[in-house]
Design a protein around this motif. Structure first.
Motif, PDB file in Angstrom:
ATOM      1  N   ALA A  36       0.796  -0.987   0.126  1.00  0.00           N
ATOM      2  CA  ALA A  36      -0.021  -0.080   0.042  1.00  0.00           C
ATOM      3  C   ALA A  36       0.861   1.130  -0.240  1.00  0.00           C
ATOM      4  O   ALA A  36       0.407   2.343  -0.515  1.00  0.00           O
ATOM      5  CB  ALA A  36      -0.768   0.088   1.138  1.00  0.00           C
ATOM      6  N   HIS A  39       1.329   3.221  -3.459  1.00  0.00           N
ATOM      7  CA  HIS A  39       0.305   4.093  -4.333  1.00  0.00           C
ATOM      8  C   HIS A  39       0.891   5.275  -4.894  1.00  0.00           C
ATOM      9  O   HIS A  39       1.523   5.875  -4.215  1.00  0.00           O
ATOM     10  CB  HIS A  39      -0.911   4.428  -3.459  1.00  0.00           C
ATOM     11  CG  HIS A  39      -1.755   3.633  -3.132  1.00  0.00           C
ATOM     12  ND1 HIS A  39      -1.844   2.783  -1.794  1.00  0.00           N
ATOM     13  CD2 HIS A  39      -2.875   3.040  -3.503  1.00  0.00           C
ATOM     14  CE1 HIS A  39      -2.889   1.891  -1.776  1.00  0.00           C
ATOM     15  NE2 HIS A  39      -3.544   2.288  -2.783  1.00  0.00           N
ATOM     16  N   PHE A  61      -0.125   2.778  -9.570  1.00  0.00           N
ATOM     17  CA  PHE A  61      -0.506   1.857  -8.567  1.00  0.00           C
ATOM     18  C   PHE A  61      -1.734   2.514  -7.734  1.00  0.00           C
ATOM     19  O   PHE A  61      -1.804   3.482  -7.045  1.00  0.00           O
ATOM     20  CB  PHE A  61       0.550   1.535  -7.557  1.00  0.00           C
ATOM     21  CG  PHE A  61       1.665   1.139  -8.080  1.00  0.00           C
ATOM     22  CD1 PHE A  61       1.826  -0.638  -8.437  1.00  0.00           C
ATOM     23  CD2 PHE A  61       2.869   1.772  -8.277  1.00  0.00           C
ATOM     24  CE1 PHE A  61       2.934  -0.840  -9.225  1.00  0.00           C
ATOM     25  CE2 PHE A  61       4.028   1.097  -9.006  1.00  0.00           C
ATOM     26  CZ  PHE A  61       4.050  -0.291  -9.167  1.00  0.00           C
ATOM     27  N   THR A  62      -2.761   1.561  -7.893  1.00  0.00           N
ATOM     28  CA  THR A  62      -3.976   2.119  -7.152  1.00  0.00           C
ATOM     29  C   THR A  62      -4.560   0.843  -6.346  1.00  0.00           C
ATOM     30  O   THR A  62      -4.321  -0.286  -6.776  1.00  0.00           O
ATOM     31  CB  THR A  62      -5.068   2.398  -8.079  1.00  0.00           C
ATOM     32  OG1 THR A  62      -5.382   1.501  -9.083  1.00  0.00           O
ATOM     33  CG2 THR A  62      -4.562   3.914  -8.854  1.00  0.00           C
ATOM     34  N   GLY A  63      -5.334   0.985  -5.279  1.00  0.00           N
ATOM     35  CA  GLY A  63      -6.115  -0.007  -4.649  1.00  0.00           C
ATOM     36  C   GLY A  63      -6.325   0.193  -3.195  1.00  0.00           C
ATOM     37  O   GLY A  63      -6.074   1.339  -2.852  1.00  0.00           O
ATOM     38  N   GLU A  65      -6.127   0.611   0.611  1.00  0.00           N
ATOM     39  CA  GLU A  65      -4.864   0.690   1.280  1.00  0.00           C
ATOM     40  C   GLU A  65      -4.862  -0.544   2.414  1.00  0.00           C
ATOM     41  O   GLU A  65      -3.687  -0.891   2.957  1.00  0.00           O
ATOM     42  CB  GLU A  65      -4.856   1.799   2.485  1.00  0.00           C
ATOM     43  CG  GLU A  65      -4.978   3.094   1.380  1.00  0.00           C
ATOM     44  CD  GLU A  65      -5.172   4.229   2.515  1.00  0.00           C
ATOM     45  OE1 GLU A  65      -4.762   4.180   3.680  1.00  0.00           O
ATOM     46  OE2 GLU A  65      -5.227   5.380   1.955  1.00  0.00           O
ATOM     47  N   LEU A  70      -1.978  -4.517  -5.526  1.00  0.00           N
ATOM     48  CA  LEU A  70      -2.552  -3.320  -5.880  1.00  0.00           C
ATOM     49  C   LEU A  70      -3.131  -3.561  -7.465  1.00  0.00           C
ATOM     50  O   LEU A  70      -2.179  -4.294  -8.259  1.00  0.00           O
ATOM     51  CB  LEU A  70      -1.481  -1.967  -5.787  1.00  0.00           C
ATOM     52  CG  LEU A  70      -1.195  -1.698  -4.505  1.00  0.00           C
ATOM     53  CD1 LEU A  70       0.021  -0.637  -4.325  1.00  0.00           C
ATOM     54  CD2 LEU A  70      -2.316  -0.799  -3.837  1.00  0.00           C
ATOM     55  N   ASP A  71      -3.603  -2.712  -8.035  1.00  0.00           N
ATOM     56  CA  ASP A  71      -3.887  -2.606  -9.474  1.00  0.00           C
ATOM     57  C   ASP A  71      -2.770  -1.722  -9.964  1.00  0.00           C
ATOM     58  O   ASP A  71      -2.358  -0.672  -9.483  1.00  0.00           O
ATOM     59  CB  ASP A  71      -5.262  -2.043  -9.818  1.00  0.00           C
ATOM     60  CG  ASP A  71      -6.375  -3.022  -9.091  1.00  0.00           C
ATOM     61  OD1 ASP A  71      -6.268  -3.933  -9.356  1.00  0.00           O
ATOM     62  OD2 ASP A  71      -7.325  -2.429  -8.732  1.00  0.00           O
ATOM     63  N   THR A  84      -1.417  -6.783 -11.866  1.00  0.00           N
ATOM     64  CA  THR A  84      -1.431  -6.541 -10.625  1.00  0.00           C
ATOM     65  C   THR A  84      -0.045  -6.463  -9.974  1.00  0.00           C
ATOM     66  O   THR A  84       0.864  -6.929 -10.611  1.00  0.00           O
ATOM     67  CB  THR A  84      -2.087  -7.641  -9.914  1.00  0.00           C
ATOM     68  OG1 THR A  84      -1.702  -8.938 -10.492  1.00  0.00           O
ATOM     69  CG2 THR A  84      -3.843  -7.714 -10.509  1.00  0.00           C
TER      70      THR A  84
END
Length: 144
Positions: A36, A39, A61-63, A65, A70-71, A84
């Motif tokens: 996380a 991000h 990088f997102t997703g 926490e 992460l995506d 991923t």
């Protein structure tokens, strides 16, 4: 002489051992949450080892926490990609790396994560776990 025979025998046996490639396993959930911290948006500067051609791009990088992965979305030159990312431990020494699997090309990057003095991340990435691979890149975080 007996010691010499034992040493030669041991050497011959060792020479016939097949070394298996290192494998990577996802980190345990307690450690996997570290992903996380990554991000954000990153710029890419890379080089194709096969052609010697340099390239640029970006990755995001997102997703959640609290997620252990992460995506990933981005663009390398004009080629868009998604995938991923998760932390893995590789080989007998359990070396931690970020494993980034791209969906479109079935390429997997293995990245070593670094932080600089401004607390921004840099990732040294290769598309091969054992060598420099055919594609090496530096992904560095930028502020928006």
């Amino acid at each position: 002489m007996f010691t010499t025979l034992i040493l030669i025998s041991a050497w011959l046996n060792a020479a016939s051992i097949v070394i298996k490639p290192a494998t990577c396993q996802p980190l345990l959930k307690a450690d996997a949450y570290k992903v996380a911290y990554l991000h954000g948006n990153y710029l890419i500067v890379g080089s194709s080892q096969n052609s010697g051609r340099a390239y640029t791009g970006w990755v995001r990088f997102t997703g959640d926490e609290r997620a252990t992965s992460l995506d990933v979305s981005g663009k390398k030159e004009d080629l868009a990609f998604q995938g991923t990312a998760q932390y893995v431990a590789c080989g007998p020494d359990k070396i931690e790396q970020l494993e980034v699997k791209l969906n479109s090309s079935e390429t997997t990057y293995y990245c070593k994560v670094h932080a600089n003095y401004t607390n921004l991340h840099r990732l040294s990435c290769s598309d091969d776990l054992f060598t420099h691979g055919s594609d090496v890149a530096l992904w560095y975080q930028r502020l928006n």
